[in-house]
Design a protein around this motif. Structure first.
Motif, mmCIF file in Angstrom:
data_model
loop_
_atom_site.group_PDB
_atom_site.id
_atom_site.type_symbol
_atom_site.label_atom_id
_atom_site.label_comp_id
_atom_site.label_asym_id
_atom_site.label_seq_id
_atom_site.Cartn_x
_atom_site.Cartn_y
_atom_site.Cartn_z
ATOM 1 N N LEU A 149 0.838 -1.191 0.000
ATOM 2 C CA LEU A 149 0.000 0.000 0.000
ATOM 3 C C LEU A 149 0.879 1.249 0.000
ATOM 4 C CD1 LEU A 149 -3.024 0.318 -0.120
ATOM 5 C CD2 LEU A 149 -3.039 0.593 2.351
ATOM 6 N N ASN A 150 0.600 2.164 -0.898
ATOM 7 C CA ASN A 150 1.343 3.414 -1.136
ATOM 8 C C ASN A 150 2.664 3.203 -1.870
ATOM 9 O OD1 ASN A 150 -0.535 5.285 -0.036
ATOM 10 N ND2 ASN A 150 0.037 4.508 1.977
ATOM 11 N N LEU A 151 2.853 2.021 -2.415
ATOM 12 C CA LEU A 151 4.059 1.730 -3.193
ATOM 13 C C LEU A 151 3.980 2.423 -4.555
ATOM 14 C CD1 LEU A 151 6.660 -0.013 -3.152
ATOM 15 C CD2 LEU A 151 5.335 -1.785 -4.283
ATOM 16 N N LEU A 152 5.074 3.024 -4.978
ATOM 17 C CA LEU A 152 5.148 3.688 -6.277
ATOM 18 C C LEU A 152 5.319 2.623 -7.359
ATOM 19 C CD1 LEU A 152 5.044 6.706 -6.913
ATOM 20 C CD2 LEU A 152 7.521 6.686 -7.009
ATOM 21 N N LEU A 153 4.304 2.464 -8.220
ATOM 22 C CA LEU A 153 4.327 1.455 -9.281
ATOM 23 C C LEU A 153 4.711 2.041 -10.630
ATOM 24 C CD1 LEU A 153 1.031 -0.512 -8.469
ATOM 25 C CD2 LEU A 153 3.365 -0.993 -7.681
ATOM 26 N N LEU A 154 4.261 3.264 -10.910
ATOM 27 C CA LEU A 154 4.556 3.943 -12.179
ATOM 28 C C LEU A 154 5.561 5.049 -11.893
ATOM 29 C CD1 LEU A 154 0.897 4.408 -13.491
ATOM 30 C CD2 LEU A 154 2.483 2.588 -14.091
ATOM 31 N N LYS A 155 6.600 5.121 -12.729
ATOM 32 C CA LYS A 155 7.634 6.138 -12.496
ATOM 33 C C LYS A 155 8.091 6.797 -13.793
ATOM 34 C CE LYS A 155 9.711 3.828 -8.512
ATOM 35 N NZ LYS A 155 10.930 3.214 -7.976
ATOM 36 N N GLY A 156 8.206 8.120 -13.733
ATOM 37 C CA GLY A 156 8.930 8.888 -14.740
ATOM 38 C C GLY A 156 8.323 8.997 -16.117
ATOM 39 N N PHE A 157 7.010 9.007 -16.247
ATOM 40 C CA PHE A 157 6.381 9.102 -17.564
ATOM 41 C C PHE A 157 6.363 10.537 -18.060
ATOM 42 C CE2 PHE A 157 4.953 5.062 -16.090
ATOM 43 C CZ PHE A 157 4.864 4.300 -17.227
ATOM 44 N N THR A 209 8.430 3.595 -16.331
ATOM 45 C CA THR A 209 8.479 2.184 -15.972
ATOM 46 C C THR A 209 7.272 1.817 -15.116
ATOM 47 O OG1 THR A 209 9.792 2.595 -13.987
ATOM 48 C CG2 THR A 209 11.001 2.088 -16.026
ATOM 49 N N ILE A 210 6.942 0.531 -15.129
ATOM 50 C CA ILE A 210 5.891 0.002 -14.275
ATOM 51 C C ILE A 210 6.478 -1.169 -13.497
ATOM 52 C CG2 ILE A 210 4.963 -1.482 -16.107
ATOM 53 C CD1 ILE A 210 2.154 -0.954 -14.836
ATOM 54 N N TYR A 211 6.190 -1.173 -12.211
ATOM 55 C CA TYR A 211 6.680 -2.236 -11.331
ATOM 56 C C TYR A 211 5.536 -3.203 -11.057
ATOM 57 C CZ TYR A 211 8.407 -4.620 -7.180
ATOM 58 O OH TYR A 211 8.795 -5.580 -6.275
ATOM 59 N N ASP A 212 5.795 -4.492 -11.210
ATOM 60 C CA ASP A 212 4.812 -5.539 -10.935
ATOM 61 C C ASP A 212 5.183 -6.204 -9.613
ATOM 62 O OD1 ASP A 212 3.064 -7.651 -10.836
ATOM 63 O OD2 ASP A 212 3.903 -8.700 -12.574
ATOM 64 N N PRO A 213 4.459 -5.896 -8.522
ATOM 65 C CA PRO A 213 4.819 -6.480 -7.228
ATOM 66 C C PRO A 213 4.566 -7.992 -7.154
ATOM 67 C CG PRO A 213 2.860 -5.105 -7.021
ATOM 68 C CD PRO A 213 3.363 -4.945 -8.419
ATOM 69 N N LYS A 214 3.749 -8.532 -8.069
ATOM 70 C CA LYS A 214 3.512 -9.985 -8.065
ATOM 71 C C LYS A 214 4.746 -10.758 -8.528
ATOM 72 C CE LYS A 214 -1.453 -9.797 -8.687
ATOM 73 N NZ LYS A 214 -2.586 -10.100 -9.547
ATOM 74 N N SER A 215 5.551 -10.144 -9.386
ATOM 75 C CA SER A 215 6.747 -10.816 -9.891
ATOM 76 C C SER A 215 8.040 -10.168 -9.393
ATOM 77 C CB SER A 215 6.749 -10.804 -11.424
ATOM 78 O OG SER A 215 6.919 -9.482 -11.904
ATOM 79 N N GLY A 216 7.937 -8.927 -8.915
ATOM 80 C CA GLY A 216 9.129 -8.197 -8.501
ATOM 81 C C GLY A 216 9.898 -7.615 -9.673
ATOM 82 N N LYS A 217 9.275 -7.578 -10.847
ATOM 83 C CA LYS A 217 9.964 -7.091 -12.051
ATOM 84 C C LYS A 217 9.486 -5.695 -12.423
ATOM 85 C CE LYS A 217 10.852 -11.659 -13.843
ATOM 86 N NZ LYS A 217 10.655 -12.616 -14.895
ATOM 87 N N THR A 218 10.412 -4.942 -13.007
ATOM 88 C CA THR A 218 10.122 -3.609 -13.515
ATOM 89 C C THR A 218 10.232 -3.646 -15.030
ATOM 90 O OG1 THR A 218 10.968 -2.577 -11.517
ATOM 91 C CG2 THR A 218 10.832 -1.181 -13.472
ATOM 92 N N TYR A 219 9.236 -3.070 -15.696
ATOM 93 C CA TYR A 219 9.170 -3.082 -17.160
ATOM 94 C C TYR A 219 9.152 -1.662 -17.701
ATOM 95 C CZ TYR A 219 7.630 -7.883 -16.349
ATOM 96 O OH TYR A 219 7.549 -9.185 -15.932
ATOM 97 N N ASP A 220 9.681 -1.486 -18.910
ATOM 98 C CA ASP A 220 9.438 -0.247 -19.637
ATOM 99 C C ASP A 220 7.939 -0.207 -19.891
ATOM 100 O OD1 ASP A 220 12.155 0.416 -19.815
ATOM 101 O OD2 ASP A 220 12.403 -0.802 -21.615
ATOM 102 N N CYS A 221 7.401 0.991 -20.039
ATOM 103 C CA CYS A 221 5.955 1.079 -20.177
ATOM 104 C C CYS A 221 5.568 2.309 -20.975
ATOM 105 C CB CYS A 221 5.323 1.135 -18.783
ATOM 106 S SG CYS A 221 3.524 1.066 -18.742
ATOM 107 N N LYS A 222 4.470 2.197 -21.698
ATOM 108 C CA LYS A 222 3.854 3.361 -22.327
ATOM 109 C C LYS A 222 2.365 3.311 -22.021
ATOM 110 C CE LYS A 222 3.386 1.380 -26.962
ATOM 111 N NZ LYS A 222 3.693 1.594 -28.378
ATOM 112 N N ILE A 223 1.753 4.484 -21.995
ATOM 113 C CA ILE A 223 0.364 4.624 -21.580
ATOM 114 C C ILE A 223 -0.370 5.491 -22.600
ATOM 115 C CG2 ILE A 223 -1.158 5.430 -19.738
ATOM 116 C CD1 ILE A 223 1.216 5.185 -17.797
#
Length: 149
Positions: free
Chosen positions: A83-91, A103-117
């Motif tokens: 809760l309150n974890l930063l998932l989306l960064k720097g768009f 980037t988007i962070y997936d807490p279910k896998s612990g992986k960070t991905y490049d992302c576009k929205i």
């Protein structure tokens, strides 16, 4: 007289500024993720957009403790609560009406991905997020819907 001349010369430039600047903040707000199990609040800091997890359907684990970031690759981060974890960064907003370079962070896998929205068909209540590694074609798209207060 000089002020009046200045006003007439530069008023047209002010009236016809690019519309894309007006659309950049349309992403700001609270969003229900595709699995319908969490809300992410997207906000702007400077010229960048971020998103943090503000609500979870199941915020506690089976022992009643707040869920933690147990899959994080950084051992020192595994004890932080989701809760309150930063998932989306720097768009950043671009002229193609996308938010990129974040980037988007997936807490279910612990992986960070490049992302576009982007918005689905221009509808500002339906948000598409595509997470990927390296090449956008090799990724996954999720659909989020706006939460109205």
């Amino acid at each position: 007289m000089k002020r009046l001349l200045f006003l007439f010369l530069f008023l047209p430039f002010l009236a016809f500024r690019p519309a894309s600047d007006d659309k950049a903040d349309d992403i700001v707000g609270t969003w229900l993720v595709g699995t319908k199990t969490a809300h992410v609040k997207i906000f702007k800091t400077g010229n960048y957009y971020y998103g943090k997890l503000i609500w979870m359907k199941d915020p506690n684990d089976e022992k009643g403790n707040p869920r933690r970031d147990i899959h994080n690759p950084e051992e020192s981060e595994r004890n932080r609560t989701l809760l309150n974890l930063l998932l989306l960064k720097g768009f950043e907003y671009d002229e193609d009406h996308h938010w990129d370079n974040g980037t988007i962070y997936d807490p279910k896998s612990g992986k960070t991905y490049d992302c576009k929205i982007w918005f689905e068909n221009g509808d500002t209540d339906v948000l598409k997020l595509r997470g990927f590694l390296g090449v956008s074609m090799l990724g996954r798209t999720d659909t989020w819907t706006r939460v109205r207060d």
